[in-house]
Design an enzyme around this catalytic site. Structure first.
Site, PDB file in Angstrom:
ATOM      1  N   ALA A 159       7.132   4.673  -4.161  1.00 30.20           N
ATOM      2  CA  ALA A 159       7.483   5.661  -5.187  1.00 30.20           C
ATOM      3  C   ALA A 159       8.753   5.287  -5.954  1.00 30.20           C
ATOM      4  O   ALA A 159       9.331   6.126  -6.629  1.00 30.20           O
ATOM      5  CB  ALA A 159       7.643   7.036  -4.547  1.00 30.20           C
ATOM      6  N   HIS A 217      10.259  -1.932   2.173  1.00 31.00           N
ATOM      7  CA  HIS A 217       9.703  -2.099   0.815  1.00 31.00           C
ATOM      8  C   HIS A 217       9.609  -3.592   0.507  1.00 31.00           C
ATOM      9  O   HIS A 217      10.169  -4.076  -0.472  1.00 31.00           O
ATOM     10  CB  HIS A 217      10.552  -1.363  -0.222  1.00 31.00           C
ATOM     11  N   ASN A 252       4.647   1.499   6.190  1.00 29.39           N
ATOM     12  CA  ASN A 252       4.572   2.059   4.837  1.00 29.39           C
ATOM     13  C   ASN A 252       5.398   1.202   3.887  1.00 29.39           C
ATOM     14  O   ASN A 252       6.525   0.809   4.198  1.00 29.39           O
ATOM     15  CB  ASN A 252       5.082   3.509   4.809  1.00 29.39           C
ATOM     16  N   ALA A 253       4.832   0.921   2.722  1.00 30.37           N
ATOM     17  CA  ALA A 253       5.510   0.140   1.689  1.00 30.37           C
ATOM     18  C   ALA A 253       5.910  -1.243   2.193  1.00 30.37           C
ATOM     19  O   ALA A 253       6.992  -1.744   1.919  1.00 30.37           O
ATOM     20  CB  ALA A 253       6.721   0.885   1.123  1.00 30.37           C
ATOM     21  N   ASP A 310      11.607  11.011   6.064  1.00 27.92           N
ATOM     22  CA  ASP A 310      11.497  10.549   4.670  1.00 27.92           C
ATOM     23  C   ASP A 310      11.221  11.756   3.769  1.00 27.92           C
ATOM     24  O   ASP A 310      10.507  11.650   2.768  1.00 27.92           O
ATOM     25  CB  ASP A 310      10.396   9.487   4.531  1.00 27.92           C
TER      26      ASP A 310
END
Ligand SMILES: [Zn+2]
Length: 421
Positions: A159, A217, A252-253, A310
């Protein structure tokens, strides 16, 4: 002259001593039918009821309300990845009031220690937010700041605004550290982004400043992630031995684990298993299959896992439209996604909407032992930052105490011995 604790009117007062009763979750066990005794802002005794008289606390314990069977007494929870709640988000906060709206939303639900997480933004915005949050850290309302970005992989941006991602910039790190006045505690960085890893890179500058680099990320290969973990772990051991390296929301990511392309996940699991890394898991039943949370905790051990929310502004709020820094987010059925009119289901997941206690409950429901689930949301994250005053129900620590029913629904929260309302 003797110095005594003063009440709010300035009148000297004896320390207020009281007990909280229930099945008490200490760092490595549940003590059934026990009590936590608080004097002012400190825990002064923890133990089974039957030992209270011998400890000279018979009267204090007798004065405490009889708990409903199944009542649990937990340590105040510690969330190191949290962007907001109660309708306010740290990446968008421009006033102390807005910051406190988010802090109190989580505190009322049992999170008594937190880092306020920012997201990728332009340098001026990051510096302004960091300075504002540092004021709240000075005031003791938050533990510090987590900067998520801007040195992240565009391929695994989640995001984060792709226009604002950038390659490693040590000068910007130094300005953020300065603006944070010692309160910038962690930063999510991608080792595959130029200028992050290696001599003279962002990670080295962070370590030098006593800030935990958190791998995330990222589209890194296993090898790149392994090399990065080695670099950071070595650096921390030399210059900040109280801190532990982390991975930002494992799975995630980041490039997913594939048996012919292990990506960073394989490296992170191996590093966690040998004790070099603590991995974050957003165990909110949205970011991860609860079975994955259970499997990771069983594989690497609870001491290498920290549960995080998060969370973003919508935590504790109704579905609707929210901001996450520069990104517009739509929340439907409690799931936050980047607003994307071209996709009926919306864009990538854009943070969580849970409180950390919800994550603990989901983790227990997934089959993880209560003591382990609580430990991953208190003791372990406190240890990542080298905090020894919070994170566990032990005599001498700050009196951060959460009382829940048998289903881990919050009933009462104390922070530094004071009732949180
Ligand atoms: Zn985040």
């Amino acid at each position: 002259m003797t110095v005594e604790p003063a009440d709010r009117t300035g009148t000297p007062a004896a320390p207020e001593v009281f007990a909280v009763r229930g099945d008490v979750v200490v760092p490595d066990a549940v003590v059934p039918d026990a009590a936590v005794v608080v004097a002012d802002d400190r825990i002064v005794w923890v133990g089974p009821l039957q030992d209270a008289v011998a400890a000279g606390l018979g009267d204090v314990v007798a004065a405490a309300a009889e708990p409903v069977p199944g009542t649990l007494v937990l340590p105040g929870l510690v969330d190191l990845h949290d962007h907001g709640g109660g309708g306010a988000g740290f990446p968008d906060a421009t006033t102390r009031e807005a910051v406190m709206t988010a802090v109190l939303e989580h505190r009322r639900h049992g999170t008594t220690t937190m880092l306020a997480s920012l997201v990728t933004a332009d340098a001026d915005t990051l510096l302004e937010r960091t300075a504002l949050l540092a004021d709240l850290a000075d005031a003791g309302e938050i533990e510090g700041i987590h900067a998520e970005g801007p040195f992240l992989s565009p391929v695994r941006r989640g995001a984060h605004d792709p226009e604002l991602l950038q390659t490693g910039d040590v000068a910007l790190v130094r300005r953020l550290v300065e603006a944070g006045r010692g309160h910038l505690r962690t930063m999510t960085v991608a080792p595959d982004v130029d200028g992050v890893a290696g001599p003279g890179g962002v990670a080295a500058a962070l370590v030098q400043a006593g800030v935990v680099p958190s791998l995330g990320h990222t589209d890194a290969t296993t090898q790149v992630a392994e090399d990065f973990v080695r670099e950071v772990v070595t650096g921390l051991a030399e210059s900040a031995p109280d801190l532990r390296m982390t991975a930002t929301h494992l799975f995630n990511a980041m490039r997913p684990l594939h048996h012919r392309d292990g990506g960073p996940v394989a490296a992170c699991l191996a590093a966690a298993a040998r004790g070099d890394l603590v991995v974050e898991l957003v165990g909110d039943e949205v970011h991860l299959d609860p079975a994955v949370v259970r499997s990771v905790i069983r594989t690497v051990g609870a001491d290498q896992v920290m549960l995080v929310t998060d969370a973003m502004a919508a935590a504790g709020m109704a579905d609707g439209a929210y901001d996450l820094g520069p990104m517009a987010v739509s929340v439907q059925d409690g799931v936050a996604r980047v607003t994307d009119p071209t996709h009926p289901e919306g864009g990538p997941i854009a943070g969580g909407t849970s409180h950390l206690l919800d994550v603990v409950r989901a983790t227990v429901a997934a089959g993880v032992d209560l003591v382990d689930a609580v430990r991953c949301a208190s003791w372990v994250p406190a240890g990542v930052l080298g905090l020894t005053d919070v994170g566990g129900l032990l005599a001498g620590r700050r009196a951060d105490v959460v009382v829940t029913d048998a289903d881990l629904v919050v009933q009462r929260v104390l922070r530094a011995g004071a009732e949180v309302v």
